[in-house]
Motif scaffolding. Structure first.
Motif, mmCIF file in Angstrom:
data_model
loop_
_atom_site.group_PDB
_atom_site.id
_atom_site.type_symbol
_atom_site.label_atom_id
_atom_site.label_comp_id
_atom_site.label_asym_id
_atom_site.label_seq_id
_atom_site.Cartn_x
_atom_site.Cartn_y
_atom_site.Cartn_z
ATOM 1 N N GLY A 200 17.312 26.847 52.989
ATOM 2 C CA GLY A 200 17.356 27.492 51.674
ATOM 3 C C GLY A 200 18.688 27.283 50.984
ATOM 4 N N VAL A 201 19.767 27.458 51.756
ATOM 5 C CA VAL A 201 21.113 27.267 51.186
ATOM 6 C C VAL A 201 21.296 25.805 50.785
ATOM 7 C CG1 VAL A 201 23.584 27.338 51.693
ATOM 8 C CG2 VAL A 201 22.124 29.229 52.411
ATOM 9 N N ASP A 210 24.469 27.380 43.404
ATOM 10 C CA ASP A 210 25.582 28.121 44.018
ATOM 11 C C ASP A 210 26.818 27.994 43.112
ATOM 12 O OD1 ASP A 210 27.697 29.103 45.503
ATOM 13 O OD2 ASP A 210 26.904 28.366 47.406
ATOM 14 N N ALA A 211 27.145 29.103 42.463
ATOM 15 C CA ALA A 211 28.225 29.070 41.462
ATOM 16 C C ALA A 211 29.592 28.786 42.085
ATOM 17 C CB ALA A 211 28.258 30.405 40.725
ATOM 18 N N ASP A 214 31.431 23.258 43.119
ATOM 19 C CA ASP A 214 31.565 22.403 41.931
ATOM 20 C C ASP A 214 30.805 21.092 42.065
ATOM 21 O OD1 ASP A 214 33.234 23.987 40.225
ATOM 22 O OD2 ASP A 214 34.830 23.701 41.691
ATOM 23 N N GLU A 215 30.715 20.564 43.290
ATOM 24 C CA GLU A 215 30.033 19.270 43.454
ATOM 25 C C GLU A 215 29.438 19.169 44.851
ATOM 26 O OE1 GLU A 215 32.627 15.812 43.462
ATOM 27 O OE2 GLU A 215 30.909 14.476 43.705
ATOM 28 N N CYS A 216 28.223 18.624 44.954
ATOM 29 C CA CYS A 216 27.670 18.282 46.268
ATOM 30 C C CYS A 216 27.394 16.784 46.289
ATOM 31 C CB CYS A 216 26.373 19.046 46.538
ATOM 32 S SG CYS A 216 26.658 20.759 47.016
ATOM 33 N N LYS A 224 34.684 22.372 46.171
ATOM 34 C CA LYS A 224 35.027 23.136 44.971
ATOM 35 C C LYS A 224 36.470 22.830 44.599
ATOM 36 C CE LYS A 224 36.647 27.527 46.859
ATOM 37 N NZ LYS A 224 36.512 28.964 46.856
ATOM 38 N N LYS A 225 36.769 23.089 43.352
ATOM 39 C CA LYS A 225 38.133 22.855 42.891
ATOM 40 C C LYS A 225 39.001 24.025 43.360
ATOM 41 C CE LYS A 225 36.796 20.007 39.041
ATOM 42 N NZ LYS A 225 36.753 18.904 40.027
#
Ligand code: BEZ
Length: 238
Positions: A200-201, A210-211, A214-216, A224-225
């Protein structure tokens, strides 16, 4: 069994730093008790009055304040006696210039370890390299006295001090922000979010739900930054 192949014990990452009492150029220390609440880099070098070690000590001493800003103290060790240490450190201050660094005073403790008790406990004696000299070991120990990183270099190879400082900041950043740091990370670079622990994740991450991310690049590799100032504000003493 060949003497040189005897079993060598050494502490591992995640272990409590082995305790010892030692005589140093700054008085007797109880390790790691005296350093609780600070990070500490415990490092060994092969011998006093040798050129690679001298270049390393000048560099470490010149960076002592920089490490202190990151709540990190330095402790050195070699299989030499106290008076040799004192004489060598005096020579460094009075006579040696290296890469523009001169009149350098080594204010951090340098352990005398003629008996090799501490060096053997920390696996710093590696008999196929030298039986009576410590290799260039570096132990990063956290404020709770836990060994967090170990780096070894042979006798002939001087350490990279930018890397030692980078490792310290990366360990502290991982702790402070609950992230991991990718190859060659430096403060300001993107950091890694821990891998998705469920389908699910993983799905949510790939769908951008997912806030905190930033990038996957894929479901297992999300970043994330993390602003450089935010990192340094958190880690460095004001
Ligand atoms: C040095 O520090 O220069 C050194 C010490 C032991 C063996 C080789 C080099």
């Amino acid at each position: 069994m060949d003497d040189k192949q005897e079993h060598i014990s050494m502490p591992r990452i995640g272990d409590a730093a082995p305790e010892f009492t030692a005589v140093t150029t700054q008085g007797t220390i109880q390790f790691p008790t005296d350093y609780k609440g600070s990070w500490v880099i415990l490092f060994s070098h092969p011998a006093d009055f040798t050129p690679v070690c001298t270049s390393e000590f000048i560099t470490f001493a010149s960076m002592e304040e920089q490490f202190a800003q990151a709540n990190c103290k330095l402790v050195g060790l070699s299989v030499d006696g106290l008076y040799s240490h004192i004489a060598w450190l005096r020579t460094i201050k009075e006579k040696i210039e290296y890469r523009g660094m001169k009149n350098v005073e080594v204010n951090f403790p340098l352990i005398e370890d003629i008996t090799m008790n501490v060096a053997k406990t920390y696996g710093m004696i590696q008999p196929n390299e030298a039986t009576t000299k410590a290799v260039r070991a570096v132990f990063f120990i956290d404020p709770k006295g836990i060994i967090r990183t170990i780096i070894y270099y042979p006798l002939s190879l001087g350490r990279n001090f930018d890397e030692l400082y980078r490792v310290l900041l990366a360990l502290q950043t991982a702790d402070a922000f609950n992230v991991a740091t990718p190859a060659d990370w430096r403060p300001g670079d993107d950091v890694i979010i821990s891998p998705a622990g469920s389908c699910g994740v993983a799905k949510d991450r790939m769908e951008g739900k997912d806030a905190a991310i930033d990038e996957c690049k894929d479901w297992f590799f999300c970043t994330k930054k993390l602003n450089k100032d935010k990192v340094l504000d958190k880690i460095l003493k004001k």
